[in-house]
Design a protein around this motif. Sequence first.
Motif, PDB file in Angstrom:
ATOM      1  N   PRO A  95       0.808  -1.223   0.000  1.00  0.00           N
ATOM      2  CA  PRO A  95       0.000   0.000   0.000  1.00  0.00           C
ATOM      3  C   PRO A  95       0.844   1.277   0.000  1.00  0.00           C
ATOM      4  N   GLU A  96       2.083   1.165   0.484  1.00  0.00           N
ATOM      5  CA  GLU A  96       2.970   2.348   0.485  1.00  0.00           C
ATOM      6  C   GLU A  96       3.766   2.453  -0.817  1.00  0.00           C
ATOM      7  N   VAL A  97       3.553   1.574  -1.726  1.00  0.00           N
ATOM      8  CA  VAL A  97       4.262   1.470  -3.010  1.00  0.00           C
ATOM      9  C   VAL A  97       5.731   1.083  -2.804  1.00  0.00           C
ATOM     10  N   VAL A  98       6.478   1.973  -2.097  1.00  0.00           N
ATOM     11  CA  VAL A  98       7.855   1.602  -1.751  1.00  0.00           C
ATOM     12  C   VAL A  98       7.890   1.317  -0.249  1.00  0.00           C
ATOM     13  N   GLY A  99       7.202   0.273   0.179  1.00  0.00           N
ATOM     14  CA  GLY A  99       7.191  -0.129   1.581  1.00  0.00           C
ATOM     15  C   GLY A  99       8.020  -1.392   1.760  1.00  0.00           C
ATOM     16  N   VAL A 106      12.552  -6.287  -4.283  1.00  0.00           N
ATOM     17  CA  VAL A 106      13.688  -5.773  -5.072  1.00  0.00           C
ATOM     18  C   VAL A 106      14.998  -6.398  -4.578  1.00  0.00           C
ATOM     19  N   GLN A 107      15.107  -6.499  -3.257  1.00  0.00           N
ATOM     20  CA  GLN A 107      16.311  -7.094  -2.641  1.00  0.00           C
ATOM     21  C   GLN A 107      16.569  -8.509  -3.177  1.00  0.00           C
ATOM     22  N   SER A 134       9.677  10.735  -4.190  1.00  0.00           N
ATOM     23  CA  SER A 134      10.655  10.698  -5.296  1.00  0.00           C
ATOM     24  C   SER A 134      11.932  10.014  -4.828  1.00  0.00           C
ATOM     25  N   LYS A 135      12.382  10.360  -3.611  1.00  0.00           N
ATOM     26  CA  LYS A 135      13.612   9.766  -3.055  1.00  0.00           C
ATOM     27  C   LYS A 135      13.426   8.280  -2.796  1.00  0.00           C
ATOM     28  N   GLU A 136      12.248   7.917  -2.294  1.00  0.00           N
ATOM     29  CA  GLU A 136      11.982   6.489  -2.032  1.00  0.00           C
ATOM     30  C   GLU A 136      12.074   5.684  -3.320  1.00  0.00           C
ATOM     31  N   LEU A 137      11.470   6.208  -4.370  1.00  0.00           N
ATOM     32  CA  LEU A 137      11.514   5.505  -5.660  1.00  0.00           C
ATOM     33  C   LEU A 137      12.960   5.390  -6.137  1.00  0.00           C
ATOM     34  N   ALA A 138      13.698   6.492  -6.027  1.00  0.00           N
ATOM     35  CA  ALA A 138      15.090   6.503  -6.493  1.00  0.00           C
ATOM     36  C   ALA A 138      15.948   5.527  -5.691  1.00  0.00           C
ATOM     37  N   SER A 139      15.589   5.357  -4.402  1.00  0.00           N
ATOM     38  CA  SER A 139      16.403   4.487  -3.536  1.00  0.00           C
ATOM     39  C   SER A 139      16.342   3.022  -3.986  1.00  0.00           C
ATOM     40  N   LEU A 140      15.334   2.689  -4.784  1.00  0.00           N
ATOM     41  CA  LEU A 140      15.197   1.301  -5.240  1.00  0.00           C
ATOM     42  C   LEU A 140      16.141   0.967  -6.390  1.00  0.00           C
ATOM     43  N   CYS A 141      16.648   1.997  -7.072  1.00  0.00           N
ATOM     44  CA  CYS A 141      17.318   1.713  -8.361  1.00  0.00           C
ATOM     45  C   CYS A 141      18.666   2.396  -8.539  1.00  0.00           C
ATOM     46  N   ASN A 159       7.897  10.180 -12.643  1.00  0.00           N
ATOM     47  CA  ASN A 159       8.480  10.436 -13.971  1.00  0.00           C
ATOM     48  C   ASN A 159       9.440  11.620 -13.980  1.00  0.00           C
ATOM     49  N   VAL A 160       9.301  12.539 -13.007  1.00  0.00           N
ATOM     50  CA  VAL A 160      10.175  13.718 -12.988  1.00  0.00           C
ATOM     51  C   VAL A 160      10.954  13.805 -11.667  1.00  0.00           C
ATOM     52  N   GLY A 161      10.231  13.789 -10.534  1.00  0.00           N
ATOM     53  CA  GLY A 161      10.897  13.932  -9.225  1.00  0.00           C
ATOM     54  C   GLY A 161      12.031  12.942  -9.028  1.00  0.00           C
ATOM     55  N   VAL A 162      11.775  11.689  -9.372  1.00  0.00           N
ATOM     56  CA  VAL A 162      12.755  10.621  -9.169  1.00  0.00           C
ATOM     57  C   VAL A 162      14.078  10.900  -9.888  1.00  0.00           C
TER      58      VAL A 162
END
Length: 397
Positions: A95-99, A106-107, A134-141, A159-162
Amino acid sequence: MLNKKSVDDINVKGKKVLVRCDFNVPLQDGKITDENRLVAALPTIKKLIADGGKVILCSHLGKPKGEAKPELSLAPVAKRMSELLGQEVKFAADPEVVGPNAKAAVQAMKDGDVVLLENTRYRAEETKNGEAFSKELASLCDVFVNDAFGTAHRAHCSNVGVTQFVDTAVVGYLMQKEIDFLGNAVDNPKRPFVAILGGAKVSSKISVINNLLDKVDTLIIGGGMSYTFSKAMGGHIGTSLCEDDYLQYALDMMKKAEEKGVKLLLPVDNRIGDDFSNDCNIQVAKRGEIPDGWEGMDIGPETEKIFCEAVKDAKTVVWNGPMGCFEMPNFAHGTEEVAKALADTDATTIIGGGDSAAAVNILGYGDKMTHISTGGGASLEFLEGKELPGVAAANDK
Ligand code: AMP
């Protein structure tokens, strides 16, 4: 000319690659009713898998407005994408998308694996381009790929913040294709360059008309928007769609066309109805001679000939907006004739997304067009000459 780095310019072997796709597909009772957008995303995803990337897909779906609405979960998309790719697309239900679930999924990825995150709009920050998400999404990749043209005109986290928090942000094949076709058509067209505009309102296409008049050789205006021009010329339009606030604008655009030497073609006749329905009484009226109580619903037969003749020798044609109320079979004729003319010409034919794309596909001419844009709003903004934030955010070559 836009010159963005693409998936062909990077090495993703062993890297975690976050791919922003446009999986905003229509769903009915949890079933996908049109999978064009899923199919369109395959080339980029297959390329990244083949290159040994760990492919993390993300997208929005509908408008859950920051809430984890189960009916707007991307779970059905993961299932269908697994079938289309012929390998498992692991759905990171979260539910948090990047939870915690997404991070764990991903791990556990190996090279060539694919994971799909949950609907990015489950998070309220997404559409506000909030920094934290945006930071959470970026932290995955390690690398970010944007292949979602449909949202390129919006500045959102995914699409932009990340892109502010990753070193490498490139475009995917689908995005590249849109940039190439729409960008080339507008900035470097083979001439004669003809644009066809239609649809309901002048007001939604003011900037497009204005920008295209600086670029095209011929501008064709049909659809509901043409009656505002007709009234501005002093014609009677009955109960046809009209925007009285734009009468002067219509006259200004006609003057601009004359000054620029652009051939501006407006309907000379219309199919009119005595009620806004498919089964109303139908007549053909000359431009500006629509009786009271009647409404212009489609271009007329003379107009069809003139419009079709104008695209015959074109080298580039861009089309946005139907010629009439094409959803009603009795008023789809004008739109169909124009679609046929585009199918028959040797020109590069580019169809703006939204209703024009739907019309061309419904009428069965989809595979005859050079390019059908996947983004309605985004393609319009491209034609307006605007910089699209989703495109601008990718690294330059
Ligand atoms: P747009 O979203 O502005 O491209 O408009 C598309 C819509 O315009 C379609 O739903 C058409 O039915 C509608 N439309 C086209 N021509 C007319 C017309 N003459 N009168 C009313 N609606 C129209």
